[in-house]
Design a protein around this motif. Sequence first.
Motif, mmCIF file in Angstrom:
data_model
loop_
_atom_site.group_PDB
_atom_site.id
_atom_site.type_symbol
_atom_site.label_atom_id
_atom_site.label_comp_id
_atom_site.label_asym_id
_atom_site.label_seq_id
_atom_site.Cartn_x
_atom_site.Cartn_y
_atom_site.Cartn_z
ATOM 1 N N ARG A 1 10.596 -25.551 -11.235
ATOM 2 C CA ARG A 1 9.744 -24.451 -10.793
ATOM 3 C C ARG A 1 9.484 -23.469 -11.927
ATOM 4 O O ARG A 1 8.342 -23.099 -12.194
ATOM 5 N N ASP A 2 10.536 -23.049 -12.615
ATOM 6 C CA ASP A 2 10.369 -22.016 -13.635
ATOM 7 C C ASP A 2 9.867 -22.566 -14.957
ATOM 8 O O ASP A 2 9.381 -21.805 -15.800
ATOM 9 N N LEU A 3 9.962 -23.896 -15.141
ATOM 10 C CA LEU A 3 9.271 -24.485 -16.278
ATOM 11 C C LEU A 3 7.763 -24.266 -16.154
ATOM 12 O O LEU A 3 7.044 -24.271 -17.155
ATOM 13 N N GLY A 4 7.305 -24.030 -14.932
ATOM 14 C CA GLY A 4 5.891 -23.721 -14.716
ATOM 15 C C GLY A 4 5.424 -22.490 -15.471
ATOM 16 O O GLY A 4 4.248 -22.412 -15.864
ATOM 17 N N PHE A 5 6.301 -21.508 -15.686
ATOM 18 C CA PHE A 5 5.915 -20.342 -16.480
ATOM 19 C C PHE A 5 5.509 -20.762 -17.889
ATOM 20 O O PHE A 5 4.480 -20.329 -18.414
ATOM 21 N N ALA A 6 6.346 -21.595 -18.522
ATOM 22 C CA ALA A 6 6.061 -22.019 -19.891
ATOM 23 C C ALA A 6 4.836 -22.920 -19.953
ATOM 24 O O ALA A 6 3.945 -22.724 -20.797
ATOM 25 N N ILE A 7 4.778 -23.909 -19.060
ATOM 26 C CA ILE A 7 3.626 -24.816 -19.060
ATOM 27 C C ILE A 7 2.346 -24.050 -18.749
ATOM 28 O O ILE A 7 1.300 -24.272 -19.383
ATOM 29 N N GLY A 8 2.423 -23.146 -17.795
ATOM 30 C CA GLY A 8 1.244 -22.350 -17.453
ATOM 31 C C GLY A 8 0.772 -21.482 -18.602
ATOM 32 O O GLY A 8 -0.435 -21.382 -18.871
ATOM 33 N N ALA A 9 1.722 -20.833 -19.297
ATOM 34 C CA ALA A 9 1.344 -19.976 -20.422
ATOM 35 C C ALA A 9 0.676 -20.782 -21.531
ATOM 36 O O ALA A 9 -0.327 -20.349 -22.114
ATOM 37 N N ILE A 10 1.225 -21.959 -21.830
ATOM 38 C CA ILE A 10 0.639 -22.798 -22.882
ATOM 39 C C ILE A 10 -0.739 -23.293 -22.469
ATOM 40 O O ILE A 10 -1.723 -23.199 -23.227
ATOM 41 N N LEU A 11 -0.837 -23.831 -21.253
ATOM 42 C CA LEU A 11 -2.108 -24.374 -20.775
ATOM 43 C C LEU A 11 -3.192 -23.310 -20.702
ATOM 44 O O LEU A 11 -4.310 -23.496 -21.220
ATOM 45 N N VAL A 12 -2.869 -22.192 -20.083
ATOM 46 C CA VAL A 12 -3.855 -21.120 -19.926
ATOM 47 C C VAL A 12 -4.260 -20.553 -21.279
ATOM 48 O O VAL A 12 -5.448 -20.286 -21.530
ATOM 49 N N GLY A 13 -3.279 -20.366 -22.166
ATOM 50 C CA GLY A 13 -3.609 -19.850 -23.489
ATOM 51 C C GLY A 13 -4.528 -20.771 -24.267
ATOM 52 O O GLY A 13 -5.517 -20.323 -24.862
ATOM 53 N N LEU A 14 -4.213 -22.069 -24.256
ATOM 54 C CA LEU A 14 -5.060 -23.023 -24.985
ATOM 55 C C LEU A 14 -6.469 -23.084 -24.412
ATOM 56 O O LEU A 14 -7.461 -23.094 -25.161
ATOM 57 N N LEU A 15 -6.596 -23.127 -23.093
ATOM 58 C CA LEU A 15 -7.920 -23.197 -22.475
ATOM 59 C C LEU A 15 -8.723 -21.922 -22.707
ATOM 60 O O LEU A 15 -9.930 -21.976 -22.978
ATOM 61 N N ALA A 16 -8.044 -20.773 -22.606
ATOM 62 C CA ALA A 16 -8.749 -19.506 -22.822
ATOM 63 C C ALA A 16 -9.233 -19.376 -24.262
ATOM 64 O O ALA A 16 -10.338 -18.868 -24.520
ATOM 65 N N ASP A 17 -8.423 -19.832 -25.218
ATOM 66 C CA ASP A 17 -8.817 -19.743 -26.624
ATOM 67 C C ASP A 17 -9.885 -20.780 -26.982
ATOM 68 O O ASP A 17 -10.801 -20.498 -27.757
ATOM 69 N N ARG A 18 -9.762 -21.975 -26.413
ATOM 70 C CA ARG A 18 -10.712 -23.039 -26.752
ATOM 71 C C ARG A 18 -12.049 -22.869 -26.033
ATOM 72 O O ARG A 18 -13.119 -23.145 -26.591
ATOM 73 N N PHE A 19 -11.996 -22.408 -24.793
ATOM 74 C CA PHE A 19 -13.211 -22.234 -23.999
ATOM 75 C C PHE A 19 -13.362 -20.753 -23.631
ATOM 76 O O PHE A 19 -13.859 -19.982 -24.426
ATOM 77 N N ASP A 20 -12.916 -20.363 -22.438
ATOM 78 C CA ASP A 20 -12.887 -18.944 -22.073
ATOM 79 C C ASP A 20 -11.905 -18.747 -20.924
ATOM 80 O O ASP A 20 -11.395 -19.711 -20.346
#
Length: 412
Positions: free
Chosen positions: A363-382
């Motif tokens: 469950r709490d690994l979701g924080f790390a995976i979410g931060a990485i995924l969201v950061g990469l998508l926001a930087d690459r796209f928006d």
Amino acid sequence: MAARQGSEIRFGLRENAGQFALLVGVSALVGGMVGQERTIVPLLGVSSFGLSTATAALSFLVAFGLTKAVTNLVAGAMADRVGRKPVLVAGWLVGLPVPFLLILAPDWGWVVAANVLLGVNQGLTWSTTVLMKIDLVGPRNRGLALGLNEASGYIAVALTAFLTGVIAESAGLRPAPFFLGIAIAGLGLGGSVLFVRETRGHAELESDAAAQTAGPHWLRLAWQSTVSDRSLSAACQAGLVNNLNDAMAWGLLPIVQAAAGLPIAQIGLLAGAYPVTWGIAQVATGALSDRTGRKRLIVAGMLVQALAIAGIAATTAFIPWLIGAIGLGLGTALVYPTLLAVVADVAEPRRRGAVTGVYRFWRDLGFAIGAILVGLLADRFDARLAILAVAALTATSGVIVAVRMRETRPSA
């Protein structure tokens, strides 16, 4: 039946009302340690330390999530071996430096280090308060007990997120907002040392006397929880996705809202609206799962979260964002205590700490995976596409629960 009367142990919410109420208060303090960050830290990264990418700004969440996930595994196993209270006290000792590091941080590395300690603090303290409440009430009212536990923690998250936003509006991002964290850590440590009682004996009594053998190896428990048991594996993936979208709400949304021109006080209100709705509603949803079952609430909650997140992505103003935050909180309230109840339903009492630790790891690994995924998508796209991707993942998780999970409510 679960309080001590002489040498007798009895289980029940009423029978253990004093100790249960104390643990509810401790859970609120645990939540307050996270709440001190939810408004302020993402803004610190941009305004005080000049971080220019979402990936960098969300790095504190990666550190927090990874550390908390691993600590959950250790906390569950330790709580089964040495008892709940020593693990709880150790968690508060680790948490004491966190607000001081945030106040004094000369660079972003200190903030990341503070979140490593915060992850350990949360993994040890929240794991043990969950287990202690499950121990006290026994099998009959698990959903209600976990609803009360999560409610107290996340109402405190909301209140401290809101209060730190209000303080920062008038006194700046540092140091004043983090004075709350200093008080919270001191109260948590003092209350846990002086007043909390050990509850491991309740779990030992609940365990079937005929089954009090060595039990499966930890690795086998981890495999069962993650893969082979349909209900536990479905719960683990749903918990991971739930905290993945929480990472988006915690780390990305304040930056998006600040970029849209919202003042810090309004950002704090939005940061608080989601967990306060979640916290208050959990009392009802946890009890509801004891009567109607777990699975349908989890499926409904994941789909409500997905709709709310999609609505947040589609809007750019305070009121629609507030409606989306409330919807996200309602969906999370249906899911969060109910997933923990599923784990408690399936786990053998003497292995409850270890199995809960595995669930909380994912469950709490979701924080790390979410931060990485969201950061990469926001930087690459928006940012909008990143938020929509999280909505799609959340809906997919709900479908997986519908297909894979069995109903686990004891009376079902």
